[in-house]
Design an enzyme around this catalytic site. Structure first.
Site, PDB file in Angstrom:
ATOM      1  N   ASN A   6      46.887  39.983  42.733  1.00 45.05           N
ATOM      2  CA  ASN A   6      47.720  38.780  42.725  1.00 45.05           C
ATOM      3  C   ASN A   6      48.494  38.734  44.049  1.00 45.05           C
ATOM      4  O   ASN A   6      49.289  39.634  44.340  1.00 45.05           O
ATOM      5  CB  ASN A   6      48.688  38.841  41.528  1.00 45.05           C
ATOM      6  CG  ASN A   6      49.596  37.632  41.475  1.00 45.05           C
ATOM      7  OD1 ASN A   6      50.117  37.200  42.495  1.00 45.05           O
ATOM      8  ND2 ASN A   6      49.801  37.080  40.298  1.00 45.05           N
ATOM      9  N   HIS A   9      53.055  37.177  46.287  1.00 44.12           N
ATOM     10  CA  HIS A   9      54.167  37.649  47.131  1.00 44.12           C
ATOM     11  C   HIS A   9      53.906  37.458  48.624  1.00 44.12           C
ATOM     12  O   HIS A   9      54.849  37.443  49.413  1.00 44.12           O
ATOM     13  CB  HIS A   9      54.456  39.116  46.847  1.00 44.12           C
ATOM     14  CG  HIS A   9      55.218  39.344  45.572  1.00 44.12           C
ATOM     15  ND1 HIS A   9      55.602  38.334  44.737  1.00 44.12           N
ATOM     16  CD2 HIS A   9      55.668  40.484  44.997  1.00 44.12           C
ATOM     17  CE1 HIS A   9      56.248  38.839  43.706  1.00 44.12           C
ATOM     18  NE2 HIS A   9      56.297  40.147  43.833  1.00 44.12           N
ATOM     19  N   HIS A  42      49.393  32.326  41.245  1.00 46.58           N
ATOM     20  CA  HIS A  42      50.083  31.538  40.213  1.00 46.58           C
ATOM     21  C   HIS A  42      50.614  30.277  40.879  1.00 46.58           C
ATOM     22  O   HIS A  42      51.493  30.351  41.733  1.00 46.58           O
ATOM     23  CB  HIS A  42      51.229  32.380  39.641  1.00 46.58           C
ATOM     24  CG  HIS A  42      51.942  31.732  38.505  1.00 46.58           C
ATOM     25  ND1 HIS A  42      52.842  32.410  37.716  1.00 46.58           N
ATOM     26  CD2 HIS A  42      51.905  30.471  37.997  1.00 46.58           C
ATOM     27  CE1 HIS A  42      53.318  31.597  36.791  1.00 46.58           C
ATOM     28  NE2 HIS A  42      52.778  30.406  36.941  1.00 46.58           N
ATOM     29  N   ARG A  44      52.878  27.667  40.492  1.00 43.05           N
ATOM     30  CA  ARG A  44      54.004  27.335  39.623  1.00 43.05           C
ATOM     31  C   ARG A  44      54.385  25.868  39.773  1.00 43.05           C
ATOM     32  O   ARG A  44      54.202  25.269  40.839  1.00 43.05           O
ATOM     33  CB  ARG A  44      55.224  28.200  39.977  1.00 43.05           C
ATOM     34  CG  ARG A  44      55.025  29.681  39.735  1.00 43.05           C
ATOM     35  CD  ARG A  44      56.328  30.418  39.993  1.00 43.05           C
ATOM     36  NE  ARG A  44      57.328  30.016  39.027  1.00 43.05           N
ATOM     37  CZ  ARG A  44      57.609  30.685  37.911  1.00 43.05           C
ATOM     38  NH1 ARG A  44      57.010  31.835  37.663  1.00 43.05           N
ATOM     39  NH2 ARG A  44      58.498  30.236  37.064  1.00 43.05           N
ATOM     40  N   ARG A  48      57.230  27.650  44.134  1.00 42.69           N
ATOM     41  CA  ARG A  48      58.133  28.543  44.877  1.00 42.69           C
ATOM     42  C   ARG A  48      57.384  29.494  45.803  1.00 42.69           C
ATOM     43  O   ARG A  48      57.961  30.012  46.736  1.00 42.69           O
ATOM     44  CB  ARG A  48      59.040  29.317  43.928  1.00 42.69           C
ATOM     45  CG  ARG A  48      58.349  30.389  43.141  1.00 42.69           C
ATOM     46  CD  ARG A  48      59.363  31.296  42.454  1.00 42.69           C
ATOM     47  NE  ARG A  48      60.012  30.660  41.342  1.00 42.69           N
ATOM     48  CZ  ARG A  48      60.391  31.328  40.239  1.00 42.69           C
ATOM     49  NH1 ARG A  48      60.200  32.615  40.156  1.00 42.69           N
ATOM     50  NH2 ARG A  48      60.971  30.701  39.249  1.00 42.69           N
ATOM     51  N   GLU A  69      46.619  31.226  37.812  1.00 41.35           N
ATOM     52  CA  GLU A  69      47.524  31.210  36.654  1.00 41.35           C
ATOM     53  C   GLU A  69      48.301  29.908  36.695  1.00 41.35           C
ATOM     54  O   GLU A  69      48.777  29.495  37.761  1.00 41.35           O
ATOM     55  CB  GLU A  69      48.523  32.365  36.745  1.00 41.35           C
ATOM     56  CG  GLU A  69      47.882  33.725  36.723  1.00 41.35           C
ATOM     57  CD  GLU A  69      48.900  34.823  37.030  1.00 41.35           C
ATOM     58  OE1 GLU A  69      50.080  34.515  37.268  1.00 41.35           O
ATOM     59  OE2 GLU A  69      48.472  35.970  37.067  1.00 41.35           O
ATOM     60  N   THR A 100      56.685  35.848  35.252  1.00 40.69           N
ATOM     61  CA  THR A 100      56.291  35.522  33.880  1.00 40.69           C
ATOM     62  C   THR A 100      56.917  36.549  32.934  1.00 40.69           C
ATOM     63  O   THR A 100      56.789  37.748  33.147  1.00 40.69           O
ATOM     64  CB  THR A 100      54.753  35.568  33.761  1.00 40.69           C
ATOM     65  OG1 THR A 100      54.208  34.878  34.881  1.00 40.69           O
ATOM     66  CG2 THR A 100      54.286  34.915  32.482  1.00 40.69           C
ATOM     67  N   GLU A 150      44.116  37.696  28.631  1.00 44.94           N
ATOM     68  CA  GLU A 150      44.744  38.737  29.451  1.00 44.94           C
ATOM     69  C   GLU A 150      45.898  39.307  28.641  1.00 44.94           C
ATOM     70  O   GLU A 150      46.823  38.571  28.268  1.00 44.94           O
ATOM     71  CB  GLU A 150      45.246  38.167  30.782  1.00 44.94           C
ATOM     72  CG  GLU A 150      45.933  39.233  31.628  1.00 44.94           C
ATOM     73  CD  GLU A 150      46.433  38.695  32.970  1.00 44.94           C
ATOM     74  OE1 GLU A 150      45.896  37.684  33.470  1.00 44.94           O
ATOM     75  OE2 GLU A 150      47.374  39.306  33.508  1.00 44.94           O
ATOM     76  N   HIS A 191      50.458  42.847  34.329  1.00 35.82           N
ATOM     77  CA  HIS A 191      51.902  42.625  34.432  1.00 35.82           C
ATOM     78  C   HIS A 191      52.642  43.955  34.464  1.00 35.82           C
ATOM     79  O   HIS A 191      52.525  44.762  33.557  1.00 35.82           O
ATOM     80  CB  HIS A 191      52.479  41.754  33.327  1.00 35.82           C
ATOM     81  CG  HIS A 191      53.638  40.945  33.842  1.00 35.82           C
ATOM     82  ND1 HIS A 191      54.912  41.437  33.879  1.00 35.82           N
ATOM     83  CD2 HIS A 191      53.674  39.719  34.422  1.00 35.82           C
ATOM     84  CE1 HIS A 191      55.699  40.531  34.440  1.00 35.82           C
ATOM     85  NE2 HIS A 191      54.979  39.493  34.784  1.00 35.82           N
TER      86      HIS A 191
HETATM   87  N1  PXP Z   1      49.267  38.618  35.019  1.00 39.08           N
HETATM   88  C1  PXP Z   1      50.040  37.517  34.859  1.00 39.08           C
HETATM   89  C2  PXP Z   1      49.651  36.534  33.816  1.00 39.08           C
HETATM   90  C3  PXP Z   1      51.150  37.280  35.675  1.00 39.08           C
HETATM   91  O1  PXP Z   1      51.896  36.179  35.513  1.00 39.08           O
HETATM   92  C4  PXP Z   1      51.446  38.215  36.692  1.00 39.08           C
HETATM   93  C5  PXP Z   1      52.611  37.974  37.623  1.00 39.08           C
HETATM   94  O2  PXP Z   1      52.392  36.815  38.354  1.00 39.08           O
HETATM   95  C6  PXP Z   1      50.624  39.345  36.825  1.00 39.08           C
HETATM   96  C7  PXP Z   1      49.560  39.529  35.962  1.00 39.08           C
HETATM   97  C8  PXP Z   1      50.869  40.375  37.868  1.00 39.08           C
HETATM   98  O3  PXP Z   1      52.066  41.047  37.555  1.00 39.08           O
HETATM   99  P1  PXP Z   1      52.699  42.040  38.615  1.00 39.08           P
HETATM  100  O4  PXP Z   1      53.097  41.226  39.802  1.00 39.08           O
HETATM  101  O5  PXP Z   1      53.868  42.619  37.873  1.00 39.08           O
HETATM  102  O6  PXP Z   1      51.649  43.048  38.943  1.00 39.08           O
END
Ligand code: PXP
Length: 245
Positions: A6, A9, A42, A44, A48, A69, A100, A150, A191
């Site tokens: 992901n 960031h 994601h 959003r 952001r 996402e 999330t 997921e 997550h």
């Molecule tokens: N899965 C989902 C559905 C999420 O919303 C996120 C965060 O955007 C992640 C996985 C990844 O989480 P993390 O950034 O804590 O690894």
């Protein structure tokens, strides 16, 4: 087990200055070269971090697969129907959340989610729903007809990080993964996963793919994205033995 990185960031750093760097498209290329088998972003509602332009370009440039996402809103469905990412993961979204916060309550919002899943599948987009490791939620996902889920590993990760009762939480994830697989669903998880707490998850055979963001990008800021992704791929391939196993 595949790793999807992901890269939100990367866009967060860019948006801190409303600049044009670093570019998530470049980050995705580096992740894939380092062994990531998927790219996740994601989009959003408040934009952001990831912007529409990022999703459009990533759809054209990602050589693995692009998982977007999004909240189950009509605006997001329209964007997905236009850009057609390989997969959409439906997630809950609150304006003031840092990230999330939990799985989507599919049982509560079944009517709306059912319709969104149908629209996405009709557009030939693979669909996954982010849910807590809860058997009722998983059964509802199956009824709704989503092909994938997921599992939210957030509670497991929090309990591991706080040296709490993580074994109970990993058991819930493991049971949920087994139940979902038995129902014929594709099983992903994510997550809060880090280089330290990944092992117990990596041992769960039913999980096909992990979505990991914060920990990889945080490490990348110090050691570089290539090394950060390679280290996570290696840990997933060869998880360390757990105490008592
Ligand atoms: N899965 C989902 C559905 C999420 O919303 C996120 C965060 O955007 C992640 C996985 C990844 O989480 P993390 O950034 O804590 O690894």
């Amino acid at each position: 087990m595949r790793l999807a990185v992901n890269i939100d960031h990367i866009a967060t750093i860019r948006e801190a200055r409303k600049a044009d760097e670093p570019d998530p498209v470049a980050a995705a290329v580096l992740c894939e070269l380092a062994g990531a088998q998927g790219i996740t972003v994601h989009l959003r509602s408040d934009r952001r971090h990831i912007q529409d332009r990022d999703v459009e370009l990533l759809r054209k440039t990602a050589t693995t697969h692009l998982n977007v996402e999004m909240a189950a809103t009509s605006e997001m469905v329209r964007i997905a129907q236009t850009i057609k990412p390989h997969r959409v993961t439906l997630v809950p979204e609150r304006r003031d959340e840092l990230t999330t916060e939990g799985g989507l309550d599919v049982a509560l919002h079944a009517g709306n989610i059912d319709s969104v899943v149908k629209q996405l599948l009709e557009a030939n987009i693979d669909v996954s729903i982010f849910v807590d490791p809860d058997l009722e939620q998983i059964r509802t996902c199956h009824k709704i007809g989503t092909p994938k889920i997921e599992i939210n590993t957030g509670k497991y990760a929090d309990s591991w990080n706080a040296r709490g009762r993580w074994q109970a939480e990993i058991e819930k994830v493991s049971l949920a993964a087994r139940a979902a697989k038995k129902l014929g669903l594709g099983v992903f998880a994510g997550h809060g996963l880090t280089y330290r707490n990944i092992d117990a998850i990596a041992w769960i055979a039913e999980i096909e793919e992990l979505n990991i963001g914060h920990s990889i990008i945080a490490r990348a800021a110090l050691v570089g994205l290539d090394k950060a992704v390679r280290e996570m791929v290696e840990l997933m391939r060869n998880p360390r033995r757990l105490p008592g196993k």
